[in-house]
Design an enzyme around this catalytic site. Structure first.
Site, PDB file in Angstrom:
ATOM      1  N   ASP A  93       0.882  -1.167   0.000  1.00  0.00           N
ATOM      2  CA  ASP A  93       0.000   0.000   0.000  1.00  0.00           C
ATOM      3  C   ASP A  93       0.921   1.217   0.000  1.00  0.00           C
ATOM      4  O   ASP A  93       1.430   1.633   1.051  1.00  0.00           O
ATOM      5  CB  ASP A  93      -0.912   0.010   1.236  1.00  0.00           C
ATOM      6  CG  ASP A  93      -2.210  -0.760   1.014  1.00  0.00           C
ATOM      7  OD1 ASP A  93      -2.219  -1.637   0.120  1.00  0.00           O
ATOM      8  OD2 ASP A  93      -3.183  -0.518   1.743  1.00  0.00           O
ATOM      9  N   LYS A 152      -6.380   3.627  -3.850  1.00  0.00           N
ATOM     10  CA  LYS A 152      -6.874   3.756  -2.476  1.00  0.00           C
ATOM     11  C   LYS A 152      -6.977   5.232  -2.094  1.00  0.00           C
ATOM     12  O   LYS A 152      -6.135   6.035  -2.480  1.00  0.00           O
ATOM     13  CB  LYS A 152      -5.917   3.020  -1.533  1.00  0.00           C
ATOM     14  CG  LYS A 152      -6.273   3.117  -0.056  1.00  0.00           C
ATOM     15  CD  LYS A 152      -5.221   2.381   0.782  1.00  0.00           C
ATOM     16  CE  LYS A 152      -5.436   2.629   2.270  1.00  0.00           C
ATOM     17  NZ  LYS A 152      -4.374   1.986   3.085  1.00  0.00           N
ATOM     18  N   LYS A 185     -10.099   0.952  -3.201  1.00  0.00           N
ATOM     19  CA  LYS A 185     -10.048   0.716  -1.763  1.00  0.00           C
ATOM     20  C   LYS A 185     -10.433   1.980  -1.008  1.00  0.00           C
ATOM     21  O   LYS A 185      -9.850   3.044  -1.223  1.00  0.00           O
ATOM     22  CB  LYS A 185      -8.656   0.249  -1.331  1.00  0.00           C
ATOM     23  CG  LYS A 185      -8.548  -0.026   0.177  1.00  0.00           C
ATOM     24  CD  LYS A 185      -7.195  -0.637   0.521  1.00  0.00           C
ATOM     25  CE  LYS A 185      -7.008  -0.783   2.029  1.00  0.00           C
ATOM     26  NZ  LYS A 185      -5.721  -1.419   2.385  1.00  0.00           N
TER      27      LYS A 185
END
Length: 228
Positions: A93, A152, A185
């Protein structure tokens, strides 16, 4: 888009507290195994411990890279990602360089992310709370071009955490517009089952939260009430 029936399987159970202790990280892993979460997301220093603890469970070890605004030099970012892989991470991430985004240095961002996305499957945190609508769309396009698997919204300290939920989930629609076909996300102060349902409705495939246990327990209680 995700389905609420598969709730635990779309949650990345998160413990990115800067002062987290070993016992807390292990507890996060045990919770992930108990509830069957999609993955466990931690800071780089804990990746080896988490990967060892989750081995054989099918739960992903996810390394958070370069929070809060992704402004480390490119070589250092690549080195962090390679260490995460060596330590057993399944996914990254990675925070996009928010400063570069605000200055429109998209080619630089693309070059950085292309290299990173070759190391491990990468979810790129675009820091949507810092960005305008047009920048969110453009950042999402860059993530797709770079080879990321997912876009994300936010991580720690992102202004998105303090925005109204309506605005947070509006960002998901912009991300989907910019990167059709990529996973989306949602993260940033998602704490309840209601929050998750709204995120899914807005297009989220994955939810990142430190409140995974509470959310799944709430879901279980709701399902039991339905059966009565």
């Amino acid at each position: 888009m995700a389905k609420i029936e598969n709730l635990a399987k779309i949650i990345d159970h998160t413990n990115i507290k800067i002062d987290a202790k070993k016992e807390e990280i292990l507890k996060t892993c045990e919770e992930a195994k108990k509830y069957g979460f999609r993955g466990v997301c931690v800071r780089l220093k804990w990746v080896k411990l988490v990967a060892k603890n989750l081995k054989g469970t099918g739960i992903k070890t996810i390394a958070l890279i370069d929070p809060p605004i992704g402004d480390s030099p490119h070589k250092k970012r690549v080195a962090m990602c390679k260490k995460a892989k060596k330590d057993g991470a399944d996914e990254l991430d990675v925070v996009m360089n928010i400063v570069d985004a605000k200055h429109g240095r998209w080619e630089k961002i693309l070059k950085d992310l292309k290299k990173i996305c070759q190391i491990l499957p990468t979810k790129v945190i675009i820091g949507s709370g810092y960005l305008t609508d047009d920048e969110i769309v453009q950042a999402s396009k860059i993530c797709k071009e770079a080879g990321a698997i997912c876009v994300k919204t936010a991580t720690e300290k992102d202004p998105l955490e303090h925005r109204e939920l309506k605005e947070k989930f509006y960002h998901l629609t912009l991300m989907k517009k910019g990167a059709p076909g990529l996973l989306i996300k949602a993260s940033g102060n998602i704490k309840t089952l209601k929050d998750v349902k709204k995120a899914i409705k807005a297009g989220a495939d994955i939810v990142g939260t430190s409140s995974g246990v509470e959310i799944v327990e709430e879901f279980i209680r709701a399902q039991k009430l339905k059966k009565k």
